[in-house]
Write a protein that holds these residues in place. Structure first.
Motif, PDB file in Angstrom:
ATOM      1  N   CYS A  32       0.831  -1.203   0.000  1.00 56.39           N
ATOM      2  CA  CYS A  32       0.000   0.000   0.000  1.00 56.39           C
ATOM      3  C   CYS A  32       0.868   1.256   0.000  1.00 56.39           C
ATOM      4  CB  CYS A  32      -0.920  -0.012   1.223  1.00 56.39           C
ATOM      5  SG  CYS A  32      -2.021   1.414   1.350  1.00 56.39           S
ATOM      6  N   TYR A  33       1.812   1.300   0.916  1.00 57.32           N
ATOM      7  CA  TYR A  33       2.732   2.441   0.986  1.00 57.32           C
ATOM      8  C   TYR A  33       3.545   2.563  -0.304  1.00 57.32           C
ATOM      9  CZ  TYR A  33       3.077   4.948   5.477  1.00 57.32           C
ATOM     10  OH  TYR A  33       2.884   5.798   6.529  1.00 57.32           O
ATOM     11  N   GLY A  34       4.037   1.429  -0.785  1.00 53.92           N
ATOM     12  CA  GLY A  34       4.858   1.457  -1.996  1.00 53.92           C
ATOM     13  C   GLY A  34       4.105   2.004  -3.178  1.00 53.92           C
ATOM     14  N   ALA A  35       2.844   1.574  -3.348  1.00 52.54           N
ATOM     15  CA  ALA A  35       2.022   2.051  -4.458  1.00 52.54           C
ATOM     16  C   ALA A  35       1.698   3.531  -4.293  1.00 52.54           C
ATOM     17  CB  ALA A  35       0.736   1.229  -4.539  1.00 52.54           C
ATOM     18  N   GLN A  36       1.358   3.947  -3.080  1.00 50.98           N
ATOM     19  CA  GLN A  36       1.014   5.349  -2.840  1.00 50.98           C
ATOM     20  C   GLN A  36       2.202   6.272  -3.097  1.00 50.98           C
ATOM     21  OE1 GLN A  36      -0.903   4.619   1.243  1.00 50.98           O
ATOM     22  NE2 GLN A  36      -2.073   6.388   0.531  1.00 50.98           N
ATOM     23  N   PHE A  37       3.305   6.001  -2.430  1.00 56.52           N
ATOM     24  CA  PHE A  37       4.454   6.901  -2.553  1.00 56.52           C
ATOM     25  C   PHE A  37       5.167   6.753  -3.892  1.00 56.52           C
ATOM     26  CE2 PHE A  37       3.833   6.937   2.050  1.00 56.52           C
ATOM     27  CZ  PHE A  37       3.925   8.306   2.297  1.00 56.52           C
ATOM     28  N   GLY A  38       5.119   5.557  -4.470  1.00 54.78           N
ATOM     29  CA  GLY A  38       5.698   5.383  -5.794  1.00 54.78           C
ATOM     30  C   GLY A  38       4.941   6.183  -6.836  1.00 54.78           C
ATOM     31  N   LEU A  39       3.596   6.138  -6.768  1.00 53.08           N
ATOM     32  CA  LEU A  39       2.777   6.906  -7.707  1.00 53.08           C
ATOM     33  C   LEU A  39       2.970   8.401  -7.493  1.00 53.08           C
ATOM     34  CD1 LEU A  39       0.676   6.992  -9.937  1.00 53.08           C
ATOM     35  CD2 LEU A  39      -1.108   6.770  -8.186  1.00 53.08           C
ATOM     36  N   LYS A  40       3.047   8.820  -6.244  1.00 49.43           N
ATOM     37  CA  LYS A  40       3.279  10.239  -5.964  1.00 49.43           C
ATOM     38  C   LYS A  40       4.587  10.696  -6.603  1.00 49.43           C
ATOM     39  CE  LYS A  40       4.037  13.643  -2.307  1.00 49.43           C
ATOM     40  NZ  LYS A  40       4.082  13.929  -0.831  1.00 49.43           N
ATOM     41  N   ASN A  41       5.624   9.891  -6.470  1.00 53.40           N
ATOM     42  CA  ASN A  41       6.927  10.263  -7.026  1.00 53.40           C
ATOM     43  C   ASN A  41       6.886  10.361  -8.543  1.00 53.40           C
ATOM     44  OD1 ASN A  41       9.769   9.100  -8.183  1.00 53.40           O
ATOM     45  ND2 ASN A  41      10.085  10.410  -6.391  1.00 53.40           N
ATOM     46  N   ILE A  42       6.187   9.436  -9.180  1.00 52.35           N
ATOM     47  CA  ILE A  42       6.067   9.471 -10.641  1.00 52.35           C
ATOM     48  C   ILE A  42       5.375  10.749 -11.088  1.00 52.35           C
ATOM     49  CG2 ILE A  42       4.913   8.399 -12.626  1.00 52.35           C
ATOM     50  CD1 ILE A  42       5.332   5.682 -11.191  1.00 52.35           C
ATOM     51  N   ILE A  43       4.301  11.110 -10.410  1.00 51.47           N
ATOM     52  CA  ILE A  43       3.526  12.297 -10.808  1.00 51.47           C
ATOM     53  C   ILE A  43       4.309  13.572 -10.540  1.00 51.47           C
ATOM     54  CG2 ILE A  43       1.401  13.610 -10.435  1.00 51.47           C
ATOM     55  CD1 ILE A  43       0.050  10.964  -9.648  1.00 51.47           C
ATOM     56  N   THR A  44       4.903  13.704  -9.351  1.00 54.58           N
ATOM     57  CA  THR A  44       5.621  14.940  -9.026  1.00 54.58           C
ATOM     58  C   THR A  44       6.897  15.099  -9.851  1.00 54.58           C
ATOM     59  OG1 THR A  44       6.717  13.799  -7.173  1.00 54.58           O
ATOM     60  CG2 THR A  44       4.727  15.062  -6.672  1.00 54.58           C
ATOM     61  N   SER A  45       7.534  13.978 -10.176  1.00 57.78           N
ATOM     62  CA  SER A  45       8.749  14.050 -10.996  1.00 57.78           C
ATOM     63  C   SER A  45       8.424  14.391 -12.445  1.00 57.78           C
ATOM     64  CB  SER A  45       9.496  12.709 -10.948  1.00 57.78           C
ATOM     65  OG  SER A  45       9.878  12.386  -9.639  1.00 57.78           O
ATOM     66  N   SER A  46       7.284  13.904 -12.919  1.00 56.13           N
ATOM     67  CA  SER A  46       6.897  14.115 -14.313  1.00 56.13           C
ATOM     68  C   SER A  46       6.196  15.449 -14.531  1.00 56.13           C
ATOM     69  CB  SER A  46       5.970  12.977 -14.769  1.00 56.13           C
ATOM     70  OG  SER A  46       6.548  11.713 -14.525  1.00 56.13           O
ATOM     71  N   PHE A  47       5.452  15.880 -13.510  1.00 50.12           N
ATOM     72  CA  PHE A  47       4.664  17.121 -13.610  1.00 50.12           C
ATOM     73  C   PHE A  47       4.912  17.955 -12.359  1.00 50.12           C
ATOM     74  CE2 PHE A  47       2.308  13.495 -15.436  1.00 50.12           C
ATOM     75  CZ  PHE A  47       2.328  13.847 -16.784  1.00 50.12           C
ATOM     76  N   PRO A  48       6.053  18.661 -12.300  1.00 49.81           N
ATOM     77  CA  PRO A  48       6.480  19.362 -11.083  1.00 49.81           C
ATOM     78  C   PRO A  48       5.493  20.410 -10.572  1.00 49.81           C
ATOM     79  CG  PRO A  48       8.277  19.211 -12.675  1.00 49.81           C
ATOM     80  CD  PRO A  48       7.038  18.774 -13.387  1.00 49.81           C
ATOM     81  N   ASP A  49       4.647  20.925 -11.428  1.00 51.18           N
ATOM     82  CA  ASP A  49       3.722  21.981 -11.002  1.00 51.18           C
ATOM     83  C   ASP A  49       2.467  21.438 -10.308  1.00 51.18           C
ATOM     84  OD1 ASP A  49       5.396  23.945 -12.015  1.00 51.18           O
ATOM     85  OD2 ASP A  49       4.455  23.915 -14.000  1.00 51.18           O
ATOM     86  N   LYS A  50       2.255  20.128 -10.364  1.00 53.89           N
ATOM     87  CA  LYS A  50       1.056  19.559  -9.747  1.00 53.89           C
ATOM     88  C   LYS A  50       1.255  19.402  -8.234  1.00 53.89           C
ATOM     89  CE  LYS A  50      -0.498  17.026 -13.854  1.00 53.89           C
ATOM     90  NZ  LYS A  50      -1.632  17.922 -14.132  1.00 53.89           N
ATOM     91  N   LYS A  51       0.158  19.501  -7.508  1.00 48.04           N
ATOM     92  CA  LYS A  51       0.177  19.286  -6.065  1.00 48.04           C
ATOM     93  C   LYS A  51      -0.325  17.860  -5.803  1.00 48.04           C
ATOM     94  CE  LYS A  51      -0.761  24.161  -5.112  1.00 48.04           C
ATOM     95  NZ  LYS A  51      -1.725  25.134  -4.525  1.00 48.04           N
ATOM     96  N   VAL A  52       0.538  17.041  -5.203  1.00 45.10           N
ATOM     97  CA  VAL A  52       0.216  15.632  -4.998  1.00 45.10           C
ATOM     98  C   VAL A  52       0.403  15.284  -3.522  1.00 45.10           C
ATOM     99  CG1 VAL A  52       0.643  13.265  -5.750  1.00 45.10           C
ATOM    100  CG2 VAL A  52       1.082  15.168  -7.323  1.00 45.10           C
ATOM    101  N   TYR A  53      -0.601  14.624  -2.954  1.00 43.22           N
ATOM    102  CA  TYR A  53      -0.569  14.283  -1.536  1.00 43.22           C
ATOM    103  C   TYR A  53      -0.831  12.793  -1.327  1.00 43.22           C
ATOM    104  CZ  TYR A  53      -1.358  19.340  -1.294  1.00 43.22           C
ATOM    105  OH  TYR A  53      -1.276  20.699  -1.471  1.00 43.22           O
ATOM    106  N   VAL A  54      -0.152  12.230  -0.347  1.00 44.33           N
ATOM    107  CA  VAL A  54      -0.451  10.868   0.121  1.00 44.33           C
ATOM    108  C   VAL A  54      -1.109  11.004   1.488  1.00 44.33           C
ATOM    109  CG1 VAL A  54       0.539   8.743   1.036  1.00 44.33           C
ATOM    110  CG2 VAL A  54       1.339   9.645  -1.144  1.00 44.33           C
ATOM    111  N   VAL A  55      -2.310  10.453   1.634  1.00 43.08           N
ATOM    112  CA  VAL A  55      -3.041  10.575   2.897  1.00 43.08           C
ATOM    113  C   VAL A  55      -3.427   9.190   3.420  1.00 43.08           C
ATOM    114  CG1 VAL A  55      -3.948  12.845   2.289  1.00 43.08           C
ATOM    115  CG2 VAL A  55      -5.280  10.791   1.736  1.00 43.08           C
TER     116      VAL A  55
END
Length: 319
Positions: A32-55
């Motif tokens: 669960c953690y791996g999928a959440q934080f892995g996806l967050k990293n992909i999005i923030t690295s690819s689209f730096p202007d987006k706001k991405v949160y793991v809750v």
């Protein structure tokens, strides 16, 4: 290709929204953690202007993967909610996921609740973190992944596959694990982080080995509040001991009954018969060989044991 159209639609939605909030399940595990934080990293690295949160809830076991964000309700206004690794709605950690403008479900469990506006569910993946890694792999020409994200995803794959031992591990699993290693994953570091044991946990393991109960083809351990408090361990640590009673000859189904303050959760495992339908009967779900469910009270325990015994007997009779 595995879910190519759905993955493309998910990528389009990610591109469309400026705020993305990623949820997981209650009592999160490594996947669960791996999928959440892995996806967050992909999005923030690819689209730096987006706001991405793991809750959601915090996990001590895999806390090294990332830190959960604390956000207010207004952040959900016009946001995209993505829920990973969760088959059942009532197991989603932080019910505010419904406040998002749209909801995406990404999961590898046998489907129970078809929540979400867009769903990518594939039970052939042994972990949700592998699904997220595959998502990156299929769109790697336009997506980015850093070492931090690779560590999260590798941790998720390793934990949910039992370090590549469980059914469902494939050539693709190892291929994607290799991709993550190329991104800088230190496999020795992750193994060390996942293998740490306190003296209290060693003592608790001794208790499990001395107090498990055997039925007809079914073995189980009761993890009551007094035991958890006696050994001074967290609920997460106590529940992680389900694997200790697996693999006993003649007992293809085993379970850990975990007493929480308001409910009794069951971690159910099998090396023989499929157990997902048994889990469904007790308000749960999951995989064919690994599932979770619950009891309303200890008074239901005897009936659960009988149902598990019947399941094993049917399996042995080849019905």
């Amino acid at each position: 290709m595995k879910g190519q159209k759905k993955m493309q639609r998910i990528l389009n939605k990610i591109k469309q929204y400026e705020t993305i909030i990623i949820h997981g399940h209650k009592r999160p595990d490594g996947d669960c953690y791996g999928a959440q934080f892995g996806l967050k990293n992909i999005i923030t690295s690819s689209f730096p202007d987006k706001k991405v949160y793991v809750v959601g809830e915090r996990s001590d076991f895999v806390d090294f993967v990332g830190k959960v964000d604390q956000i207010t309700d207004d952040v959900y206004q016009g946001a995209l909610s993505i829920v990973v690794d969760t088959a059942v709605k009532d197991r989603i950690s932080d019910s505010r996921y419904t406040l998002g403008q749209e909801i995406i479900k990404i999961d590898h469990h046998i489907p129970v609740d078809n929540y979400g506006d867009l769903r990518w569910v594939d039970t052939t993946f042994p972990s949700c973190a592998q699904m997220i890694t595959y998502f990156y792999y299929k769109f790697k020409k336009e997506l980015k992944l850093t070492q931090e994200g690779a560590i999260a995803l590798y941790t998720g794959i390793v934990t949910d596959t039992g370090r590549f031992r469980f059914r469902g591990v494939s050539q693709l699993t190892h291929q994607l694990a290799g991709l993550l290693i190329e991104k800088g994953v230190d496999v020795e570091y992750i193994d060390q982080m996942l293998s740490k044991e306190s003296l209290e946990m060693i003592a608790l393991k001794g208790y499990v080995y001395s107090n498990f109960v055997t039925a007809k083809g079914f073995v189980y351990i009761k993890m009551t509040r007094d035991v958890i408090e006696k050994y001074n361990v967290t609920d997460e640590q106590a529940a992680s001991n389900v694997g200790l009673i697996g693999g006993i000859e003649g007992y293809p189904v085993w379970a850990l009954f975990m007493e929480y303050p308001n409910e009794i959760r069951i971690r159910l495992r099998s090396s023989g018969p499929n157990i997902d339908k048994l889990a469904n009967h007790y308000q749960g779900g999951g995989h064919a060989k690994a599932a979770g469910c619950k009891l309303e009270s200890w008074e239901q325990l005897d009936q659960f044991v009988k149902d598990a015994e019947n399941l094993v007997q049917t399996y042995k009779n080849g019905v």
